[in-house]
Design an enzyme around this catalytic site. Sequence first.
Site, PDB file in Angstrom:
ATOM      1  N   ALA A 294       0.841  -1.202   0.000  1.00  0.00           N
ATOM      2  CA  ALA A 294       0.000   0.000   0.000  1.00  0.00           C
ATOM      3  C   ALA A 294       0.880   1.257   0.000  1.00  0.00           C
ATOM      4  CB  ALA A 294      -0.923  -0.013   1.216  1.00  0.00           C
TER       5      ALA A 294
ATOM      6  N   CYS B 191      12.456   4.523   2.041  1.00  0.00           N
ATOM      7  CA  CYS B 191      12.489   5.953   1.734  1.00  0.00           C
ATOM      8  C   CYS B 191      13.235   6.680   2.853  1.00  0.00           C
ATOM      9  CB  CYS B 191      11.092   6.522   1.513  1.00  0.00           C
ATOM     10  SG  CYS B 191       9.873   6.080   2.748  1.00  0.00           S
TER      11      CYS B 191
END
Length: 662
Positions: free
Chosen positions: A176, A307
């Site tokens: 997701a 990230c």
Amino acid sequence: MVHSNRRRKNFKNKRRDGQGEQKEDNRDKNGYRDVIKENEKYWTYYKEQGVFPAEQFDEFKAALQRDLPVSFRFQGCHKDREQLIHEMESRFFGAIQESSDVAVCVPKSLPWYKEAYQTPMSRSAVRSHPILAQLHNFLVTEAELGNLSRQEAVSMIPPLLLAPKSDHRVLDLCAAPGSKTTQLLEMLHEEDPNPTGMVVANDVDMKRCYMLIHHTLKRFRSAACVVTCEDAARFPKIVDQNESKVQFDRVLADVICSGDGTLRKNPEIWKKWTPQDGLGLHRIQIAIARKGAQQLKVGGQMVYSTCSMNPIEDEAVVAQLLRESKGALRLVDTSNMLPGLKRENGVSKWKVYDRDMKLFNSVEEVTEERLKKVIIQSLFPPTEEEAKDMNLHYAMRITPHLQDTGGFFVALIEKVTDSDLEANAANGPAWKKKKLFKDEPFTFLRKDDERWFDIRGFYGIDDSFKYENLFSRRIETNDADSRQLFFANDTVKDFVLSNMTKVSIQNAGMKMFSRTEGKVESTRFRLSQEGIRYLFKFMNKQKVLISKEDMLKMLKSEVNLVQLESLDCKGDVRKQQNGTVVVYCEEDEPVCTWVGYHTIAPYISKEERLHLLRMSGVDCAEIEQLMKSKRKEKAAQDRESFAAKEEASPEDVKEELSEVQN
């Protein structure tokens, strides 16, 4: 000192203290709060880590303090991709270039991914600038259909490195909201419109799974996707119908992380970031990476990505995984992949700090009991001997100042021999998943199902269509009453039948039929636009070739019900039985319609209608503006409704809920 504006949740420029008094808040008239883009611990930490040349620090800092540019990519396997790109460049880029406003920039193709574009303007600037209004409308409508994805540039990298083929089984462990999943699916479909492989898209959170379903199965119509809801660190063993273990050709472990590379789009991180963020996630990151390696077949490849730019979350995790594998895994050299992408090599040395920026050179230096549970051996760099074999420099780190992006880390790992990593029992803390309700079963049509005889007879579907791959989400005893039938390819069907008691499967395949009891007598099922491109080639009835003029007349009509008498194709349409009739100008762009005695109605969304008009060369500026106005109107209504609830007393809310329930 650099500031950023972030929208607050309530839309009044005031707050209440504990005594109910109204006090002014430090927000502007638009409800935005200033965020100070400074964090001394962050700057010190990255000065010391050596993940980029020290002389570039000022560029690094300046880039992080600017807003993140807008980036988007066109769907890799879409038949209209080149036309969409031409439409965008010819319609919108000229007006932007002619503008005297220096703040307006033309999106440019990424040097390492020609179907993806980026503009240094922020998302809010693109959304609000009048010169860019039409471009923004174009991006919104095509993104809603899945023809393009508004996706951060660096997040496009992992699927490009994995490069799955049409027959590959692919596992996306932390999928997701779904932009990478969609990209992986596109790659499966690039060489074959009906791939034999599949993508299993997993997320641990049920709400995020619903978001994932919307981003993937609702926008990218594929029979080759499954959405599951499992803890990635404890993803179950997958088997086939013979109970033999099934492993994956490609695995993406884009793991949970501190997100310290996303400061440009998530400024709230500035205030709260400390080195503790990475320390606290290290164990679970290893556990997810380990589980991904366990699910990988020999010869298969896995991407580990975050990230975050923090070596504690990046190289330290990869190093521990390689250490545990004892030679079964190896890092793949990515230096020659994606030419044009500027990156830094992975590092073999880094420093370990605690929350208060105290430096530890070894685990033996940890004396406080509370820190012994957090600062563990795997946080520290490998020995010189280990580093020679690990080749951590094969990994890549994307720093924001190199190509005006977010921060990102990617390592490509190949499984060279089989290895049982199960011996390492430290799988990290278990995710406490809320089980809201029992998963609905998947019931596939049996041979000679009477519903199939109904459908086949009405639509003249060829015997080569695999109707036993149709399924409903009802228990077998109630299956005959199902309102929708979905379709999955053979690999997805086998996955579902073999694992639905072991894995929480939320969705699979694509919708193909919906029940229409009471509307027509000839059949109980109408066709779904989601599945018509796949089904169309098997149909021999209920489809009509029409002229482009008739198609445009239907699509441009302000009313949904178009009079048949107004169309040249009325004779051919009336030869069909009332109900679903598929009309087409080209076989790869069929449109489901509903035909009554005197009318015909395209059964497609407003975004799809707009796309078809755009691809037919129609100037859609007026329609796009109308759709934008409606979106703004709805957003304003939502804000007013939310603000009203914020101001309402608990008694008012209780009374409102009571009225709704009654």
